[in-house]
Motif scaffolding. Sequence first.
Motif, PDB file in Angstrom:
ATOM      1  N   HIS A  41      -0.449   3.205  35.681  1.00 25.48           N
ATOM      2  CA  HIS A  41      -0.330   3.740  34.316  1.00 25.48           C
ATOM      3  C   HIS A  41       1.114   3.705  33.829  1.00 25.48           C
ATOM      4  O   HIS A  41       1.397   3.303  32.696  1.00 25.48           O
ATOM      5  N   ASP A  42       2.043   4.118  34.677  1.00 27.31           N
ATOM      6  CA  ASP A  42       3.447   4.190  34.280  1.00 27.31           C
ATOM      7  C   ASP A  42       3.992   2.803  33.932  1.00 27.31           C
ATOM      8  O   ASP A  42       4.725   2.641  32.944  1.00 27.31           O
ATOM      9  N   ARG A  43       3.645   1.825  34.728  1.00 24.06           N
ATOM     10  CA  ARG A  43       4.134   0.467  34.463  1.00 24.06           C
ATOM     11  C   ARG A  43       3.469  -0.132  33.227  1.00 24.06           C
ATOM     12  O   ARG A  43       4.094  -0.879  32.467  1.00 24.06           O
ATOM     13  N   LEU A  44       2.199   0.209  33.035  1.00 26.89           N
ATOM     14  CA  LEU A  44       1.458  -0.294  31.876  1.00 26.89           C
ATOM     15  C   LEU A  44       2.026   0.277  30.575  1.00 26.89           C
ATOM     16  O   LEU A  44       2.279  -0.456  29.615  1.00 26.89           O
ATOM     17  N   THR A  45       2.243   1.596  30.566  1.00 24.44           N
ATOM     18  CA  THR A  45       2.725   2.243  29.340  1.00 24.44           C
ATOM     19  C   THR A  45       4.224   2.021  29.116  1.00 24.44           C
ATOM     20  O   THR A  45       4.717   2.225  28.010  1.00 24.44           O
ATOM     21  N   CYS A  50       1.979   4.331  25.149  1.00 27.07           N
ATOM     22  CA  CYS A  50       0.730   5.058  24.918  1.00 27.07           C
ATOM     23  C   CYS A  50       0.608   5.425  23.441  1.00 27.07           C
ATOM     24  O   CYS A  50       1.609   5.592  22.739  1.00 27.07           O
ATOM     25  N   LEU A  51      -0.619   5.554  22.962  1.00 22.66           N
ATOM     26  CA  LEU A  51      -0.877   5.916  21.571  1.00 22.66           C
ATOM     27  C   LEU A  51      -0.282   7.286  21.235  1.00 22.66           C
ATOM     28  O   LEU A  51       0.084   7.546  20.088  1.00 22.66           O
ATOM     29  N   SER A  52      -0.179   8.155  22.241  1.00 23.53           N
ATOM     30  CA  SER A  52       0.391   9.482  22.012  1.00 23.53           C
ATOM     31  C   SER A  52       1.904   9.427  21.812  1.00 23.53           C
ATOM     32  O   SER A  52       2.521  10.391  21.371  1.00 23.53           O
ATOM     33  N   GLU A  53       2.518   8.278  22.126  1.00 26.27           N
ATOM     34  CA  GLU A  53       3.963   8.131  21.984  1.00 26.27           C
ATOM     35  C   GLU A  53       4.346   7.229  20.817  1.00 26.27           C
ATOM     36  O   GLU A  53       5.433   7.360  20.258  1.00 26.27           O
ATOM     37  N   SER A  54       3.453   6.292  20.477  1.00 28.22           N
ATOM     38  CA  SER A  54       3.764   5.356  19.398  1.00 28.22           C
ATOM     39  C   SER A  54       2.474   4.891  18.733  1.00 28.22           C
ATOM     40  O   SER A  54       1.470   4.648  19.413  1.00 28.22           O
ATOM     41  N   SER A  55       2.508   4.769  17.410  1.00 31.97           N
ATOM     42  CA  SER A  55       1.337   4.271  16.678  1.00 31.97           C
ATOM     43  C   SER A  55       1.261   2.748  16.717  1.00 31.97           C
ATOM     44  O   SER A  55       0.210   2.162  16.475  1.00 31.97           O
ATOM     45  N   ASP A  56       2.395   2.123  17.024  1.00 33.64           N
ATOM     46  CA  ASP A  56       2.440   0.670  17.123  1.00 33.64           C
ATOM     47  C   ASP A  56       2.088   0.268  18.555  1.00 33.64           C
ATOM     48  O   ASP A  56       2.960  -0.028  19.370  1.00 33.64           O
ATOM     49  N   GLN A  91      -2.029 -10.674  25.259  1.00 33.17           N
ATOM     50  CA  GLN A  91      -0.892 -10.559  26.188  1.00 33.17           C
ATOM     51  C   GLN A  91      -1.004  -9.280  27.015  1.00 33.17           C
ATOM     52  O   GLN A  91      -0.711  -9.273  28.216  1.00 33.17           O
ATOM     53  N   ALA A  92      -1.432  -8.191  26.351  1.00 35.83           N
ATOM     54  CA  ALA A  92      -1.632  -6.931  27.071  1.00 35.83           C
ATOM     55  C   ALA A  92      -2.752  -7.070  28.099  1.00 35.83           C
ATOM     56  O   ALA A  92      -2.642  -6.566  29.223  1.00 35.83           O
ATOM     57  N   LEU A  93      -3.824  -7.763  27.714  1.00 34.30           N
ATOM     58  CA  LEU A  93      -4.937  -7.987  28.644  1.00 34.30           C
ATOM     59  C   LEU A  93      -4.471  -8.789  29.855  1.00 34.30           C
ATOM     60  O   LEU A  93      -4.808  -8.462  30.997  1.00 34.30           O
ATOM     61  N   ASN A  94      -3.685  -9.832  29.610  1.00 32.96           N
ATOM     62  CA  ASN A  94      -3.157 -10.634  30.719  1.00 32.96           C
ATOM     63  C   ASN A  94      -2.246  -9.811  31.624  1.00 32.96           C
ATOM     64  O   ASN A  94      -2.215 -10.009  32.844  1.00 32.96           O
ATOM     65  N   TYR A  95      -1.504  -8.885  31.008  1.00 32.52           N
ATOM     66  CA  TYR A  95      -0.619  -8.027  31.800  1.00 32.52           C
ATOM     67  C   TYR A  95      -1.436  -7.074  32.667  1.00 32.52           C
ATOM     68  O   TYR A  95      -1.080  -6.808  33.819  1.00 32.52           O
ATOM     69  N   ILE A  96      -2.545  -6.581  32.125  1.00 34.36           N
ATOM     70  CA  ILE A  96      -3.447  -5.718  32.904  1.00 34.36           C
ATOM     71  C   ILE A  96      -3.984  -6.484  34.107  1.00 34.36           C
ATOM     72  O   ILE A  96      -4.033  -5.972  35.232  1.00 34.36           O
ATOM     73  N   VAL A  97      -4.386  -7.729  33.869  1.00 35.08           N
ATOM     74  CA  VAL A  97      -4.895  -8.572  34.960  1.00 35.08           C
ATOM     75  C   VAL A  97      -3.810  -8.805  36.003  1.00 35.08           C
ATOM     76  O   VAL A  97      -4.061  -8.749  37.212  1.00 35.08           O
ATOM     77  N   SER A  98      -2.574  -9.034  35.535  1.00 33.11           N
ATOM     78  CA  SER A  98      -1.453  -9.259  36.451  1.00 33.11           C
ATOM     79  C   SER A  98      -1.189  -8.015  37.305  1.00 33.11           C
ATOM     80  O   SER A  98      -0.994  -8.120  38.529  1.00 33.11           O
TER      81      SER A  98
END
Length: 230
Positions: A41-45, A50-56, A91-98
């Motif tokens: 989670h930490d590396r992903l966010t 996270c949505l709780s930290e940024s709307s973008d 790109q986010a999906l590929n990063y999740i897979v990685s």
Amino acid sequence: MLIYILREINIPRTEINVWETVSYYFQKDKKQLSNEFQDFHDRLTYKYPCLSESSDTVWGDGPLINNFGDKVACIDLIIGFSKEEEKKSIQALNYIVSLATEFNFDLYLEGTNKIIRPNKVARKYDQLTSKGIILALILMSLFNISDHVYNIENEIPFKPTGGKRAIVDVAFYGIAKVCIKVVDYDTLQFILKNITIIVIIWYLYDIYNYFIFKRRSQYLIRSSKKFRRN
């Protein structure tokens, strides 16, 4: 699109109702957040806030950490309609897979009814590379022995190279002296050529299987884009 991340949960390839199995584990998993999922989670966010930290962001809900348990995590990935939004989400999906590959996690993409095992793809590649190196060394050794058999038949003096290589040359020469008692040079060359052909075909077949397996996994990931309009 919902992405379920599975830690230490082995769902057989023969499982028919994959979604029901994943859903069962997700509903049952009410234990404390595991250390591995915390790191994940930490590396992903860190890369995609996270949505709780940024709307973008690419996430559909937050805090994201609330969807992580001990064995199962659920991530809501938004794949937008514009090319720019879609590119960022993929790109986010590929990063999740990685990351899943690195952590040895399996993935389930909503609607695919398939478990994606990215780490298995990586392991297959490592195995393929190792096998290629081993087979190349074996063939080089066999042809080196064949050269020594030729030299012995033609009474060419044995001259080992210097350094550590000399030990290998002496070993190959000793094997060649044993081989020449059983088979002549021409017959040995014929045998080696056939072995080489068989090894190459065998290895090419392994490469074919690897790319088929990889393409199946990539197809499941790419095909998930169609759910952006559901």
